[in-house]
Design a protein around this motif. Structure first.
Motif, PDB file in Angstrom:
ATOM      1  N   VAL A 284       0.827  -1.209   0.000  1.00 37.25           N
ATOM      2  CA  VAL A 284       0.000   0.000   0.000  1.00 37.25           C
ATOM      3  C   VAL A 284       0.857   1.253   0.000  1.00 37.25           C
ATOM      4  O   VAL A 284       0.526   2.264  -0.628  1.00 37.25           O
ATOM      5  CB  VAL A 284      -0.966  -0.004   1.206  1.00 37.25           C
ATOM      6  N   VAL A 285       2.002   1.194   0.674  1.00 36.61           N
ATOM      7  CA  VAL A 285       2.908   2.343   0.745  1.00 36.61           C
ATOM      8  C   VAL A 285       3.576   2.575  -0.597  1.00 36.61           C
ATOM      9  O   VAL A 285       3.652   3.706  -1.095  1.00 36.61           O
ATOM     10  CB  VAL A 285       3.953   2.119   1.854  1.00 36.61           C
ATOM     11  N   VAL A 286       4.053   1.497  -1.215  1.00 36.84           N
ATOM     12  CA  VAL A 286       4.711   1.619  -2.515  1.00 36.84           C
ATOM     13  C   VAL A 286       3.725   2.140  -3.558  1.00 36.84           C
ATOM     14  O   VAL A 286       4.047   3.055  -4.345  1.00 36.84           O
ATOM     15  CB  VAL A 286       5.300   0.256  -2.941  1.00 36.84           C
ATOM     16  N   GLU A 287       2.536   1.586  -3.577  1.00 35.33           N
ATOM     17  CA  GLU A 287       1.551   1.999  -4.584  1.00 35.33           C
ATOM     18  C   GLU A 287       1.080   3.435  -4.355  1.00 35.33           C
ATOM     19  O   GLU A 287       0.888   4.201  -5.308  1.00 35.33           O
ATOM     20  CB  GLU A 287       0.367   1.035  -4.562  1.00 35.33           C
ATOM     21  N   ALA A 288       0.899   3.839  -3.100  1.00 35.71           N
ATOM     22  CA  ALA A 288       0.499   5.218  -2.819  1.00 35.71           C
ATOM     23  C   ALA A 288       1.609   6.194  -3.198  1.00 35.71           C
ATOM     24  O   ALA A 288       1.340   7.267  -3.761  1.00 35.71           O
ATOM     25  CB  ALA A 288       0.154   5.372  -1.343  1.00 35.71           C
ATOM     26  N   ALA A 289       2.853   5.829  -2.910  1.00 38.04           N
ATOM     27  CA  ALA A 289       3.983   6.690  -3.266  1.00 38.04           C
ATOM     28  C   ALA A 289       4.076   6.854  -4.781  1.00 38.04           C
ATOM     29  O   ALA A 289       4.326   7.958  -5.289  1.00 38.04           O
ATOM     30  CB  ALA A 289       5.278   6.106  -2.713  1.00 38.04           C
ATOM     31  N   ALA A 290       3.851   5.760  -5.512  1.00 39.55           N
ATOM     32  CA  ALA A 290       3.897   5.832  -6.976  1.00 39.55           C
ATOM     33  C   ALA A 290       2.767   6.712  -7.510  1.00 39.55           C
ATOM     34  O   ALA A 290       2.964   7.509  -8.437  1.00 39.55           O
ATOM     35  CB  ALA A 290       3.809   4.426  -7.566  1.00 39.55           C
ATOM     36  N   ALA A 291       1.588   6.584  -6.926  1.00 37.54           N
ATOM     37  CA  ALA A 291       0.452   7.386  -7.365  1.00 37.54           C
ATOM     38  C   ALA A 291       0.702   8.872  -7.137  1.00 37.54           C
ATOM     39  O   ALA A 291       0.388   9.713  -7.993  1.00 37.54           O
ATOM     40  CB  ALA A 291      -0.815   6.938  -6.627  1.00 37.54           C
ATOM     41  N   LEU A 292       1.284   9.214  -6.004  1.00 40.31           N
ATOM     42  CA  LEU A 292       1.571  10.619  -5.709  1.00 40.31           C
ATOM     43  C   LEU A 292       2.654  11.156  -6.626  1.00 40.31           C
ATOM     44  O   LEU A 292       2.578  12.301  -7.100  1.00 40.31           O
ATOM     45  CB  LEU A 292       1.989  10.768  -4.242  1.00 40.31           C
ATOM     46  N   ALA A 293       3.672  10.349  -6.883  1.00 40.86           N
ATOM     47  CA  ALA A 293       4.736  10.787  -7.791  1.00 40.86           C
ATOM     48  C   ALA A 293       4.164  11.060  -9.182  1.00 40.86           C
ATOM     49  O   ALA A 293       4.555  12.028  -9.852  1.00 40.86           O
ATOM     50  CB  ALA A 293       5.841   9.735  -7.850  1.00 40.86           C
ATOM     51  N   ALA A 294       3.236  10.217  -9.638  1.00 37.10           N
ATOM     52  CA  ALA A 294       2.622  10.413 -10.950  1.00 37.10           C
ATOM     53  C   ALA A 294       1.816  11.703 -11.018  1.00 37.10           C
ATOM     54  O   ALA A 294       1.665  12.298 -12.094  1.00 37.10           O
ATOM     55  CB  ALA A 294       1.733   9.216 -11.287  1.00 37.10           C
ATOM     56  N   ARG A 295       1.305  12.145  -9.859  1.00 41.52           N
ATOM     57  CA  ARG A 295       0.543  13.382  -9.811  1.00 41.52           C
ATOM     58  C   ARG A 295       1.429  14.609  -9.565  1.00 41.52           C
ATOM     59  O   ARG A 295       0.926  15.721  -9.465  1.00 41.52           O
ATOM     60  CB  ARG A 295      -0.506  13.312  -8.693  1.00 41.52           C
ATOM     61  N   GLY A 296       2.723  14.383  -9.414  1.00 36.04           N
ATOM     62  CA  GLY A 296       3.639  15.490  -9.174  1.00 36.04           C
ATOM     63  C   GLY A 296       3.724  15.929  -7.732  1.00 36.04           C
ATOM     64  O   GLY A 296       4.258  17.010  -7.440  1.00 36.04           O
ATOM     65  N   VAL A 297       3.247  15.117  -6.796  1.00 31.82           N
ATOM     66  CA  VAL A 297       3.339  15.451  -5.375  1.00 31.82           C
ATOM     67  C   VAL A 297       4.721  15.047  -4.867  1.00 31.82           C
ATOM     68  O   VAL A 297       5.095  13.872  -4.977  1.00 31.82           O
ATOM     69  CB  VAL A 297       2.248  14.719  -4.566  1.00 31.82           C
ATOM     70  N   PRO A 298       5.507  15.975  -4.327  1.00 31.84           N
ATOM     71  CA  PRO A 298       6.874  15.654  -3.874  1.00 31.84           C
ATOM     72  C   PRO A 298       6.858  14.771  -2.626  1.00 31.84           C
ATOM     73  O   PRO A 298       6.215  15.106  -1.629  1.00 31.84           O
ATOM     74  CB  PRO A 298       7.481  17.021  -3.574  1.00 31.84           C
TER      75      PRO A 298
END
Length: 448
Positions: A284-298
Motif C-alpha cells: 500500500v505504501v509503494v503503490e500510494a507513493a507511486a500514485a503521488l509521484a505520478a501526480r507530481g506530489v513531492p
C-alpha cells in the motif's frame, strides 16, 4: 470518546517487581524460538522481562535455538552458540540451546525449523531438568513460533508444572489469512488442516493455567472461547524519554531548510522501521507513493528493516517508479536519526480481522517520540492512535486513502503537530518495569 478508547486513555503506573525471598518452587522455564542475542520484537520483550523476573527472585531457564533469525542460518558473530550448549545469560538466566533447521524465506521451510526446535526443546528440557532440584514449576510457551506452545505443554505435563501460553499475536485466527497451511494437495485438505490446527491451539489455550495476551481485545476473544484465566501484559518499549530526547537532538541538528513548508523544494518524508514481511502489507505504501509521484506530489519514502517481502516490494517499486528507498537493517543507534528525518512515521498491518485485536510494538516506540504516526491500522491499534491524537489513521490496504492523506499534508504545507498525550500514555502503559510487575502478579496468582 468510546468506552474502549477511554479505557486506553486511563493510565496507572504499577510499581517495579520487588525482589523477595523465593523458594525452589519459583523456577520458570521459557520455551521460545527467538531469544538474545537475536534482535526483534519477541527477543526484546523477553530481554526486558527476564532480568526483572530474576530480580524479583525467580530462577529462569530458557530453551531456545542459537541465533539464526532472520537469515535462517547461524549468525557468524555467534557461531559458538551451537545446539546443546548450556550457557549463563547476561541476566543470570540459564540458557539451553536447542537444535534448529536452516531455512529459506519460504513458509514451509520456516515451519520445519520451528518444529525441529520445539521437538528438541522437549528432549533437551527433560534431559537437563528432570532432577527434582532442577524441575520448573511454571512453563511458559511463547508464540511465535506456534510449535513452541506445544513443546511447553509437553514439558509442563512431564514436570507437573503450571502451563502458561503467551500469545503475542492473534493465533490461531491468523492461520488462515497468513497462509500458514497454504501448501497442500487441495482446498479440502488445506481446510481440514486449518480446522485441526485451530482446534488444537484453542484447546491448549483453554487447558492452560494462564493465557497471556498483549491486548485487551484479544484477551476478550480468548476468554470468550473458554480460557479460564487470561491476563494482559502489553508489549513494552525501552525507547521512552531517552529516545524522545535523542530524536529531539537529531531534529535540532538538521539543516535549517528542513523546517521549510512542504512543497516543490521540500518533499514530504515518510519512514517505516521494522520487519518488512507479508503481515505488514507495505504494498500500500509503494503503490500510494507511486500514485503521488505520478501526480507530481513531492514525496520521499524510506523503508528500513529486513523481511521476506523485500524482493517483492523492490520489484513493485521499480515497476511503478515509486520514490521508495530500501535501507536494509539499521542499528538501533541510527533509528533516532531516521525518526528525526521523517515528517511522519509509518506503522502498517494488513487488512486481516485478527490484526484488529493486536497492537504492533513499533506503535508504542513511535508514540514515545512524539513523531506523527501514519497508521495503516484498524481495531485496537487504530483506536489508540485516534484517542491519544498520535497521528492519522487510514484503513489498511487503502491506497487512495493513504495517497489522499499525504497529498493533504503537502497541500497544507506541514504535518499536524502531536501533543504529549501519546508519549505520556506509553510511559505509563508500556513501561518495562510496570509490565514486569504485572507478569509477576499473574505468575504469583498461579500459586494460590
Amino acid at each position: 470518546m468510546s468506552t474502549s478508547a477511554a479505557r486506553h486513555a486511563r493510565a496507572r503506573r504499577r510499581p517495579a517487581p520487588r525482589p523477595r525471598r523465593r523458594d525452589r518452587h519459583d523456577h520458570l522455564l521459557l520455551v521460545t524460538h527467538h531469544y538474545e542475542p537475536e534482535t526483534g520484537a519477541p527477543q526484546r520483550r523477553w530481554g526486558a522481562l527476564v532480568p526483572r523476573l530474576v530480580g524479583a527472585g525467580f530462577r529462569v531457564t530458557v530453551l531456545a535455538p542459537p541465533p539464526h533469525y532472520p537469515a535462517g542460518v547461524l549468525d557468524p558473530e555467534h557461531a559458538h552458540l551451537r545446539p546443546g550448549l548450556v550457557q549463563r545469560g547476561r541476566h543470570g538466566e540459564r540458557i539451553l540451546r536447542v537444535r534448529y533447521r536452516e531455512h529459506s524465506s519460504s513458509l514451509v521451510s520456516r515451519t520445519a525449523d520451528h518444529v525441529v526446535a520445539a521437538a528438541h526443546s522437549v528432549v533437551l528440557g527433560w534431559r537437563h531438568l528432570r532432577a527434582r532440584a532442577h524441575r520448573p514449576t511454571v512453563v511458559v510457551g511463547t508464540v511465535p513460533g506456534i510449535p513452541s506452545m506445544f513443546a511447553a505443554w509437553a514439558l509442563a505435563r512431564l514436570f507437573r508444572a503450571r502451563f502458561v501460553v503467551e500469545m503475542r499475536d492473534a493465533w490461531p485466527d491468523l492461520i488462515r489469512p497468513a497462509g500458514v497451511v497454504a501448501d497442500g494437495s487441495g482446498r479440502r485438505a488445506r481446510s481440514a488442516v486449518v480446522a485441526l490446527a485451530h482446534r488444537a491451539i484453542v484447546r491448549l489455550q483453554t487447558r492452560s493455567d494462564l493465557v497471556v495476551t498483549t491486548t485487551e481485545t484479544f484477551a476478550g476473544v480468548v476468554e470468550s472461547r473458554g480460557a479460564p484465566n487470561v491476563g494482559v501484559v502489553r508489549n513494552g518499549t525501552a525507547f521512552t524519554d531517552r529516545l524522545a530526547d535523542k530524536v529531539d537532538d537529531e531534529v535540532d541538528a538538521l539543516p535549517d531548510d528542513d523546517a521549510h513548508r512542504l512543497g516543490p523544494d521540500r518533499p514530504l518524508r515518510a519512514v517505516y522501521v521494522g520487519t518488512i514481511g507479508r503481515s505488514q502489507g507495505l504494498e500500500v505504501v509503494v503503490e500510494a507513493a507511486a500514485a503521488l509521484a505520478a501526480r507530481g506530489v513531492p514525496l520521499e519514502v524510506h523503508l528500513a528493516g529486513a523481511g521476506a517481502d523485500i524482493p517483492h516490494l523492490k520489484a513493485l517499486a521499480s515497476t511503478l517508479g515509486a520514490p521508495v528507498t530500501f535501507l536494509g537493517r539499521v542499528p538501533h543507534t541510527d533509528v533516532p536519526a531516521l525518526y528525526a528525518w521523517a515528517d511522519t512515521v509509518l506503522v502498517s498491518l494488513r487488512d486481516w480481522e485478527p490484526f484488529q485485536w493486536t497492537v504492533p510494538s513499533k506503535l508504542y516506540e513511535t508514540m514515545a517520540t512524539r513523531r506523527h504516526v501514519t497508521a495503516c491500522l484498524a481495531g485496537e491499534a487504530a483506536e489508540l492512535v485516534l484517542s491519544l491524537e498520535a497521528g492519522d489513521v487510514v484503513p489498511p490496504g487503502d491506497v487512495e486513502a493513504l495517497a489522499a492523506l499525504w497529498a493533504g499534508f503537502v497541500a497544507a504545507g506541514s504535518v499536524p503537530e502531536i501533543g504529549p498525550a501519546a508519549q505520556e500514555w506509553v510511559a505509563l502503559n508500556a513501561d518495562d518495569d510496570a509490565l514486569a510487575a504485572r507478569y509477576v502478579e499473574l505468575l504469583d496468582g498461579l500459586r494460590r
